[in-house]
Structure formats: C-alpha cells, structure tokens
Design an enzyme around this catalytic site. Sequence first.
Site, PDB file in Angstrom:
ATOM      1  N   LYS A 130      -9.035 -49.974  11.947  1.00  0.00           N
ATOM      2  CA  LYS A 130      -8.852 -50.747  13.186  1.00  0.00           C
ATOM      3  C   LYS A 130      -8.527 -52.206  12.867  1.00  0.00           C
ATOM      4  O   LYS A 130      -7.677 -52.824  13.502  1.00  0.00           O
ATOM      5  CB  LYS A 130     -10.130 -50.648  14.047  1.00  0.00           C
ATOM      6  CG  LYS A 130     -10.323 -49.246  14.621  1.00  0.00           C
ATOM      7  CD  LYS A 130     -11.722 -49.030  15.205  1.00  0.00           C
ATOM      8  CE  LYS A 130     -11.906 -47.560  15.580  1.00  0.00           C
ATOM      9  NZ  LYS A 130     -13.253 -47.241  16.055  1.00  0.00           N
ATOM     10  N   GLN A 183     -19.001 -49.843  16.473  1.00  0.00           N
ATOM     11  CA  GLN A 183     -18.670 -48.567  15.831  1.00  0.00           C
ATOM     12  C   GLN A 183     -19.861 -47.617  15.942  1.00  0.00           C
ATOM     13  O   GLN A 183     -20.973 -47.946  15.541  1.00  0.00           O
ATOM     14  CB  GLN A 183     -18.294 -48.812  14.359  1.00  0.00           C
ATOM     15  CG  GLN A 183     -17.835 -47.580  13.620  1.00  0.00           C
ATOM     16  CD  GLN A 183     -16.513 -47.004  14.171  1.00  0.00           C
ATOM     17  OE1 GLN A 183     -15.606 -47.734  14.536  1.00  0.00           O
ATOM     18  NE2 GLN A 183     -16.438 -45.683  14.235  1.00  0.00           N
ATOM     19  N   ASP A 239     -13.279 -50.002  24.242  1.00  0.00           N
ATOM     20  CA  ASP A 239     -13.542 -48.570  24.067  1.00  0.00           C
ATOM     21  C   ASP A 239     -13.788 -47.892  25.419  1.00  0.00           C
ATOM     22  O   ASP A 239     -13.899 -46.667  25.478  1.00  0.00           O
ATOM     23  CB  ASP A 239     -14.790 -48.360  23.192  1.00  0.00           C
ATOM     24  CG  ASP A 239     -14.421 -48.046  21.749  1.00  0.00           C
ATOM     25  OD1 ASP A 239     -13.244 -47.712  21.495  1.00  0.00           O
ATOM     26  OD2 ASP A 239     -15.315 -48.133  20.882  1.00  0.00           O
TER      27      ASP A 239
END
Length: 293
Positions: free
Chosen positions: A54, A98, A121
């Site tokens: 990412k 994460q 997200d």
Amino acid sequence: MSAKIIDGKAIAARVRAEVASEVEQFTQRAGKPPGLATVLVGDDPASAVYVSGKQRASLEVGMVPFDRRLPADASFEQVAAEIERLNADETVNGVLLQLPVPAHLDGPALTEMIHPLKDVDGLTPINAGLLSLGRPGMRPATPLGVMELLADTGVELEGAEAVVVGRSNLFGKPMAQLLLAENATVTTCHSRTHDLREVCARADVLIAAVGRPRLIERDFVKPGAVVIDVGMNRLTPEQAGNTSGLVGDVDFTCVAGIASAITPVPGGVGPMTIALLLRNTLQAAQRQARIEG
Ligand code: NAP
C-alpha cells in the site's frame, strides 16, 4: 463453454493510471498531494507485506505515504493516540489500520476511532451505515474492486440474481449492499446456509468470499454465470507443488468450463483492492479539500 478470464491486473493498472492523473490535477489545485497513512501493530509478516504494498502503490500514484508501526505489545491507548494524531494531521487524508491487530487489542473499537472522512477502508460504523442507507460515503475497497470487475464484463446487474457467499463486515455485507444498490436481487450465504449448492446454482453473478479452497465446484454454477473469486487461500509447499501456492474459493479449472466469465487467483480480485484504496484516498482528499474530481 469456456469462460472469459477477467484480468484483474490489467483493470487495476487502468484504475491506478486514472488515479495518478487525477492526483496530479488535485495536487496542482490543492497545493499539496493526498496523504495516506497506514498503521501496523506487531510484526505479522503477511500484514507487513500488505502494508508495504500500500505504501509503494500510494507513492507510485503521487501520494505521500505515512508508515506508522507500533510494537506487538502496544497498548490500546498507544494505538488510539496514533490514530488520533493522524486524524488531526492535515497532511493525512486517509488512515487505515491494518487488520488483524494482535489479540489483546480490540480491532473494531480502534477502527471506529478513525475519522469517517479519512476512513479509506470504509469500515467505520458511520460509513457502513451510510452504505446501508444508500447514502454517499466511503465504501470498502475490495467490494468496490469487484464492482469494477463486474462492470468490465458488461453483465447487467439490474434484476440479476446475485449470490454472495460470505457475510463478513469486511467483504460479504458491503458487497451485498453494493449489488443491491445496482438493483440486483441479492442472496447472502454463510456457514449455516442449507444447500449452498442449490442457492449458488441460481446465480447469474456468483461471488465467493469464504476462505475455503475450491469450495465452489462446477455444479454450484449456472451455465453462463459470471463468477468472482475473492478467496485467498495459501497452500502448504507440498500442496502447492510448482504453482504460486495461492488458490481461491472456486475450483477454477472446472468452473471455467461452465461460467461465461471468471476471475483467476492470483490476478483477479487481489490487485483491485489496492487500486480502489488509492481511489478512495483521492476521493477523501477531494472531499476534505472540497475539490470534486
Ligand atoms: P471471514 O470473515 O472469515 O468470513 C468468511 C465467511 O464465509 C463467513 O461469513 C462464514 O460464515 C462463511 N463460510 C465459512 N465456511 C462456509 C461454508 N462452508 N459455506 C458457506 N459459507 C461459509 O472472511 P473474509 O474476511 O470475508 O474473507 C473471505 C476470503 O476472502 C478469505 O480467503 C480472504 O483472504 C479473502 N479476501 C480477499 C481480499 C482481497 O483483497 N482479494 C479481501 C478480503 C478478503 P459465518 O458468518 O456463518 O461464519
């Protein structure tokens, strides 16, 4: 019938190129590039690989990556404080924690602390709620990526029977909501579904996100259906032989003989997740700067 193979790598590359060009325009207008922060707690090797991917991808499209790492024994308060700092930092437009976090931490409670406008997200309760109400908000990247793949196949979603196998908050639930928003008739299956085979065989669009290698066999699939395989299952070196060691939830070889289009694993859904995360970050930056793309 031999299915068209949906090339997630090529479609993801196209999305990334579009994002890169829009980032350039954004940076000129806003006077600063979009910033994407990742928070990694602990040293799980798979998570570290995802985070590095990412970071690298955001740099490649002209964004500024912020790489925040905390030790595996970090307290809830330490992680929360890092998220609060990033929420308050005007150079950071997107924040992602994460997952999974180490077992002593409450992942959902930490995710909930991310500012909804920076929640690239799309996993905070506010954004999940906006999705379920059909209102604009951040959508999770993997289901968004699947919508891009479906658009590429040209399949008509309106009125189509869509079956999603898996009901996780991360994927299955938002996937079903996105399909519903496109007027598909949606069924969500899970581990308690009676006769999964029969339900799947009704689908014009079948999406598997289970985490069980090759669960979906040929007779789960209606002839001509579009099949999207979200599963990422690692085989042991003995099982993998000379393959990549990564298999999906769909028995690709058998199902490709009956579907009209199918995603491979790897090279299908996987590459789309980062591409759509980048697009989400750009849109977050645009909304925060009140510049529409
Ligand atoms: P998850 O949270 O473990 O959810 C799995 C879902 O599958 C659950 O809803 C579970 O039902 C259901 N299930 C389990 N066994 C089943 C069975 N035998 N029949 C029918 N349903 C069954 O997993 P997830 O996070 O959604 O991920 C699913 C898969 O997608 C994993 O392989 C993951 O690695 C992959 N994935 C890939 C990406 C990507 O970027 N490509 C992104 C996200 C996920 P219950 O709810 O009843 O337990």
